[in-house]
Design a protein around this motif. Structure first.
Motif, mmCIF file in Angstrom:
data_model
loop_
_atom_site.group_PDB
_atom_site.id
_atom_site.type_symbol
_atom_site.label_atom_id
_atom_site.label_comp_id
_atom_site.label_asym_id
_atom_site.label_seq_id
_atom_site.Cartn_x
_atom_site.Cartn_y
_atom_site.Cartn_z
ATOM 1 N N ASP A 162 26.274 -7.558 0.510
ATOM 2 C CA ASP A 162 26.118 -7.197 -0.895
ATOM 3 C C ASP A 162 25.358 -5.874 -1.013
ATOM 4 O O ASP A 162 24.140 -5.848 -1.206
ATOM 5 N N GLN A 163 26.081 -4.776 -0.883
ATOM 6 C CA GLN A 163 25.508 -3.437 -1.015
ATOM 7 C C GLN A 163 26.465 -2.559 -1.804
ATOM 8 O O GLN A 163 27.658 -2.506 -1.513
ATOM 9 N N ARG A 164 25.938 -1.876 -2.796
ATOM 10 C CA ARG A 164 26.737 -0.935 -3.576
ATOM 11 C C ARG A 164 26.568 0.464 -2.994
ATOM 12 O O ARG A 164 25.455 0.903 -2.738
ATOM 13 N N ASN A 190 31.066 -2.103 -4.168
ATOM 14 C CA ASN A 190 30.344 -3.038 -3.312
ATOM 15 C C ASN A 190 31.110 -3.234 -1.999
ATOM 16 O O ASN A 190 32.343 -3.313 -2.002
#
Length: 241
Positions: free
Chosen positions: A69-71, A17
């Motif tokens: 919030d990014q994987r 993340n």
């Protein structure tokens, strides 16, 4: 600082993340006894204080990527851009790499081109040169590879604060601009987008992307001008610097 970026590169995996990267960066900055140049940074081109410890630009994002919030996925092209201050002196560096370690040929070529342009700019940075000599050296590499060059954002002076004069564009005319002198600190940062020189801003007020959605790459070091040429201050070392 180079050690922090290398450690982050080694830790990043598919599924990481962006907010985890920001947290790791915060911890390493504190452990190094340094201070972030980003958390409270609020320049005219941004939207309020940045509020994070590192820029995380993914795929078509190229500058000032605000962690969120990014994987990350296998094959994402990630740029990490970091600036810290240690003992009152700031330094700035950036690396680009493909998550998962298996880059497509065009990604590999683009990243390598920014690295070669950075090396050319550093080689041109001598006390007998001018800012335009650095810009010309970097631009020649980028243009020969066929990449458009944005002239709005580029390198810059650095020292007691992160952004200082002079501006160091990623293309220019040799023999022009400020004369270099020993003691001058410069952040050199060639960056490119595959098929455009135009940027588009995200609603977050920070992240800048390629206007066409194409992928991007960015390489940066901070150098000190000495009597012998440019000394790179942001190379990785055996410790987290």
């Amino acid at each position: 600082m180079g050690g922090i970026l290398q450690t982050l590169r080694d830790r990043v995996r598919p599924g990481t993340n962006l907010l985890d990267i920001d947290g790791w960066t915060r911890d390493m900055i504190v452990d190094a006894g340094a201070e972030s140049c980003y958390v409270d940074y609020a320049p005219s081109f941004g939207s309020g204080p940045f509020g994070h410890y590192i820029c995380t630009s993914v795929n078509d994002a190229v500058l000032h990527g605000l962690p969120h919030d990014q994987r990350l996925a296998e094959g994402d092209l990630l740029t990490l851009d970091l600036a810290v201050s240690l003992n009152g002196i700031a330094a700035d560096a950036a690396i680009s790499f493909v998550v998962g370690g298996n880059p497509a040929p065009e990604d590999e070529r683009m990243i390598a081109t920014t690295e070669r342009a950075l090396a050319a700019g550093i080689a041109a940075a001598s006390p007998k040169a001018r800012i335009g000599d650095i810009s010309h050296a970097m631009g020649a590499v980028l243009k020969e590879a066929g990449y458009p060059i944005n002239m709005e954002f580029g390198g810059h002076g650095i020292g007691t604060t992160m952004h200082q004069d002079p501006h160091v564009a990623n293309d220019g005319r040799p023999g022009r601009g400020q004369k270099l002198r020993p003691g001058l600190l410069l952040a050199l940062e060639p960056w490119v987008m595959v098929d455009t020189d135009q940027l588009a801003g995200d609603p977050d007020g920070w992240t800048l992307r390629s206007a066409t959605g194409c992928r991007t790459a960015h390489s940066e070091h901070t150098v000190a001008i000495t009597d012998r040429g440019a000394e790179i201050l942001t190379l990785p070392t055996t410790t987290q610097d």
